[in-house]
Design a protein around this motif. Sequence first.
Motif, PDB file in Angstrom:
ATOM      1  N   ASP A  89     -41.257  33.171  53.514  1.00  0.00           N
ATOM      2  CA  ASP A  89     -42.568  33.152  54.218  1.00  0.00           C
ATOM      3  C   ASP A  89     -43.039  33.994  54.926  1.00  0.00           C
ATOM      4  OD1 ASP A  89     -44.034  30.791  53.078  1.00  0.00           O
ATOM      5  OD2 ASP A  89     -43.597  29.725  54.661  1.00  0.00           O
ATOM      6  N   LEU A  90     -42.235  34.700  55.596  1.00  0.00           N
ATOM      7  CA  LEU A  90     -42.504  35.608  56.737  1.00  0.00           C
ATOM      8  C   LEU A  90     -42.719  36.837  55.797  1.00  0.00           C
ATOM      9  CD1 LEU A  90     -42.571  37.083  59.564  1.00  0.00           C
ATOM     10  CD2 LEU A  90     -40.222  37.390  59.356  1.00  0.00           C
ATOM     11  N   LEU A  91     -42.057  37.256  54.705  1.00  0.00           N
ATOM     12  CA  LEU A  91     -42.515  38.305  53.804  1.00  0.00           C
ATOM     13  C   LEU A  91     -43.800  38.245  53.183  1.00  0.00           C
ATOM     14  CD1 LEU A  91     -38.686  38.894  52.360  1.00  0.00           C
ATOM     15  CD2 LEU A  91     -40.120  40.622  53.729  1.00  0.00           C
ATOM     16  N   ALA A  92     -44.033  37.016  52.774  1.00  0.00           N
ATOM     17  CA  ALA A  92     -45.267  37.011  51.790  1.00  0.00           C
ATOM     18  C   ALA A  92     -46.557  37.161  52.939  1.00  0.00           C
ATOM     19  CB  ALA A  92     -45.215  35.477  51.271  1.00  0.00           C
ATOM     20  N   SER A  93     -46.263  36.827  54.251  1.00  0.00           N
ATOM     21  CA  SER A  93     -47.389  36.975  55.136  1.00  0.00           C
ATOM     22  C   SER A  93     -47.339  38.685  55.149  1.00  0.00           C
ATOM     23  CB  SER A  93     -47.067  36.529  56.445  1.00  0.00           C
ATOM     24  OG  SER A  93     -47.402  34.950  56.130  1.00  0.00           O
ATOM     25  N   GLY A  94     -45.962  39.031  55.716  1.00  0.00           N
ATOM     26  CA  GLY A  94     -46.012  40.401  55.956  1.00  0.00           C
ATOM     27  C   GLY A  94     -46.497  41.636  55.155  1.00  0.00           C
ATOM     28  N   PHE A  95     -46.048  41.298  53.886  1.00  0.00           N
ATOM     29  CA  PHE A  95     -46.602  42.162  52.814  1.00  0.00           C
ATOM     30  C   PHE A  95     -48.064  41.629  52.345  1.00  0.00           C
ATOM     31  CE2 PHE A  95     -42.575  43.450  52.454  1.00  0.00           C
ATOM     32  CZ  PHE A  95     -42.371  44.509  51.866  1.00  0.00           C
ATOM     33  N   ASN A  96     -48.547  40.748  53.062  1.00  0.00           N
ATOM     34  CA  ASN A  96     -50.097  40.518  52.708  1.00  0.00           C
ATOM     35  C   ASN A  96     -50.364  40.274  51.624  1.00  0.00           C
ATOM     36  OD1 ASN A  96     -52.476  39.772  54.081  1.00  0.00           O
ATOM     37  ND2 ASN A  96     -53.200  41.954  54.051  1.00  0.00           N
ATOM     38  N   ILE A  97     -49.586  39.655  50.515  1.00  0.00           N
ATOM     39  CA  ILE A  97     -49.927  39.384  49.190  1.00  0.00           C
ATOM     40  C   ILE A  97     -51.188  38.465  49.045  1.00  0.00           C
ATOM     41  CG2 ILE A  97     -49.005  38.558  46.918  1.00  0.00           C
ATOM     42  CD1 ILE A  97     -47.586  41.143  48.070  1.00  0.00           C
ATOM     43  N   PHE A  98     -51.843  38.904  48.276  1.00  0.00           N
ATOM     44  CA  PHE A  98     -53.152  38.016  47.740  1.00  0.00           C
ATOM     45  C   PHE A  98     -52.848  37.631  46.127  1.00  0.00           C
ATOM     46  CE2 PHE A  98     -56.692  37.872  44.887  1.00  0.00           C
ATOM     47  CZ  PHE A  98     -57.630  37.041  45.840  1.00  0.00           C
ATOM     48  N   GLN A  99     -52.552  36.316  46.206  1.00  0.00           N
ATOM     49  CA  GLN A  99     -52.086  35.990  44.754  1.00  0.00           C
ATOM     50  C   GLN A  99     -52.885  35.373  44.045  1.00  0.00           C
ATOM     51  OE1 GLN A  99     -47.951  33.880  44.117  1.00  0.00           O
ATOM     52  NE2 GLN A  99     -48.744  34.126  42.317  1.00  0.00           N
ATOM     53  N   GLY A 100     -54.238  35.642  44.026  1.00  0.00           N
ATOM     54  CA  GLY A 100     -55.083  34.853  43.175  1.00  0.00           C
ATOM     55  C   GLY A 100     -55.372  35.555  41.992  1.00  0.00           C
ATOM     56  N   THR A 101     -55.195  37.021  41.698  1.00  0.00           N
ATOM     57  CA  THR A 101     -55.247  37.409  40.461  1.00  0.00           C
ATOM     58  C   THR A 101     -53.778  38.136  40.077  1.00  0.00           C
ATOM     59  OG1 THR A 101     -55.917  39.562  41.467  1.00  0.00           O
ATOM     60  CG2 THR A 101     -57.712  37.676  40.898  1.00  0.00           C
ATOM     61  N   TRP A 102     -53.538  38.561  38.759  1.00  0.00           N
ATOM     62  CA  TRP A 102     -52.579  39.165  38.345  1.00  0.00           C
ATOM     63  C   TRP A 102     -52.716  40.785  38.606  1.00  0.00           C
ATOM     64  CZ3 TRP A 102     -48.187  37.847  35.679  1.00  0.00           C
ATOM     65  CH2 TRP A 102     -47.452  38.803  35.325  1.00  0.00           C
ATOM     66  N   GLN A 103     -53.942  41.277  38.655  1.00  0.00           N
ATOM     67  CA  GLN A 103     -54.141  42.507  39.129  1.00  0.00           C
ATOM     68  C   GLN A 103     -53.749  42.751  40.513  1.00  0.00           C
ATOM     69  OE1 GLN A 103     -58.185  43.801  40.542  1.00  0.00           O
ATOM     70  NE2 GLN A 103     -58.291  45.201  38.757  1.00  0.00           N
ATOM     71  N   SER A 104     -53.982  41.897  41.317  1.00  0.00           N
ATOM     72  CA  SER A 104     -53.531  42.094  42.568  1.00  0.00           C
ATOM     73  C   SER A 104     -52.273  41.694  43.151  1.00  0.00           C
ATOM     74  CB  SER A 104     -54.595  41.253  43.773  1.00  0.00           C
ATOM     75  OG  SER A 104     -54.154  39.930  43.439  1.00  0.00           O
TER      76      SER A 104
END
Length: 472
Positions: A89-104
């Motif tokens: 969870d920390l990594l997902a926040s720290g890497f600031n992943i926007f997981q709405g689209t494949w491109q991103s």
Amino acid sequence: MRALGYATVDALVARWTGLRDDIPWQGAAPRDMAARFPLGQGAPEQGRPPGEVLDEALRDILPIASRVDHPRFLGYIPTAPTWPSVMGDLLASGFNIFQGTWQSSAGPSQIELQVLDWFSQWLGMPSTSSGVFTSGGSAANAIAMLVARSRLSEGHAALPERASVYVSDQGHSSLLRAARIAGIPDEGIRIVPSDQGLRLRAQAVQAAVARDRAEGWTPMLLAANAGATNTGIVDPLSELAQVAQGEGLHFHVDGAYGGFGVLDERGAAALEGIGLADSVTLDPHKWLFQPYESGCLLVRDPRWLSTAFEITADYLRDARAGEDEVNFSDRGVQLTRRFRALKVWMSVSTFGLSAVREAISHGFDLALRSEERLRASEVLEPVVPASLSVVVWRVRADCLPEGAPTRAAVHRRIQQTLSDTGLALISSTTLFGEDALRFAFVNPATRWDDVEAILALAETVVREEVRGGESI
Ligand SMILES: Cc1ncc(COP(=O)(O)O)c(C=O)c1O
């Protein structure tokens, strides 16, 4: 950054290692909390050293809460996150992943696809199945209801005015909210009575559907329980799948709590038929050892999700999914989404599936042993047989002679004593119109001697309450 990061990790490790000796819950009156953090005064104009802010959070905010992962927090449906999942969870926040689209987020999106694929394999769903991670079971149930609605109205044509849905009287309240969200009128929500064993049977559903058709309703969805919150009861899923198929209903299984029980062989037997569902709700933040928020919906055909939710917009045209690409924003209600699958992936990858199975089996073992222990008690008893990892129990009626406190009063006293002594947190419920107490075992750190200590204290309370300390 490092100082704050190391201090945060140190605080988490200290919490973790001290958890067993800590209290399972700390509450506070709104008045006291408002005195500490008043409203109406605006945000601080000037900052403070990060260590000072962290200390305040650790001292005055975070402990005033349930320790849901305490080994003796057995109320409601708890969760006990693994350390890799918390770091995920920390990594997902720290890497600031926007997981709405494949491109991103091609990497994260592939991991979400892979974890969803693991889940559908565990349940025995067809290999075409996929789904979407959500904030939790309520959101997943709402998405299922919207998928059923979209299937019924063949995309986005109007929903028949009188669509009806069928939910067991043991179903979770979020299913009713989901029906509201999908625009089902209250008169179209059928709470179908379960049988004596609290299971929803084909006959009851068929009778309700037949009545509705005769009155001009359009039956839309049947929701079955794969681990009812109250009792852990599992509906006869194969039987209900057949009814749904015969009646042309979307067959949804709410396995938010119990679905991961398939990883134990006793659970696989109880949940037989779950793979026949059109959609299944699962909450990794219940029995898959994940921090909040982690829920998901699996569907037999992921095109149902995109038909229900995909909308293209000019400002997103650069991010439109190419062939074979999945835009998870087309599968649910969120455009901006965090990378929730990472924590599950890190947790399962670190420990391996065999350790996950073992941890789930531990819940079954504790539930069965508690049931046995309760049957042997002179003052307590199970209300129904343990189901999955839930045990519902109460004070025996023959310990409540005339003039003694009511069963509910003795139960409150048991809860209060467990809480006052800091030993445990358990929750209460109503079953067959009677007050009851329950255990839900999802924490691999819960040991048998924890349960034994709770039950021994409960027996002492009963004896004190009913006979003024004399043994019964
Ligand atoms: C069977 C069942 N379905 C749905 C939910 C709702 O899930 P969430 O709290 O993750 O929204 C719960 C929560 O306890 C549940 O037990």
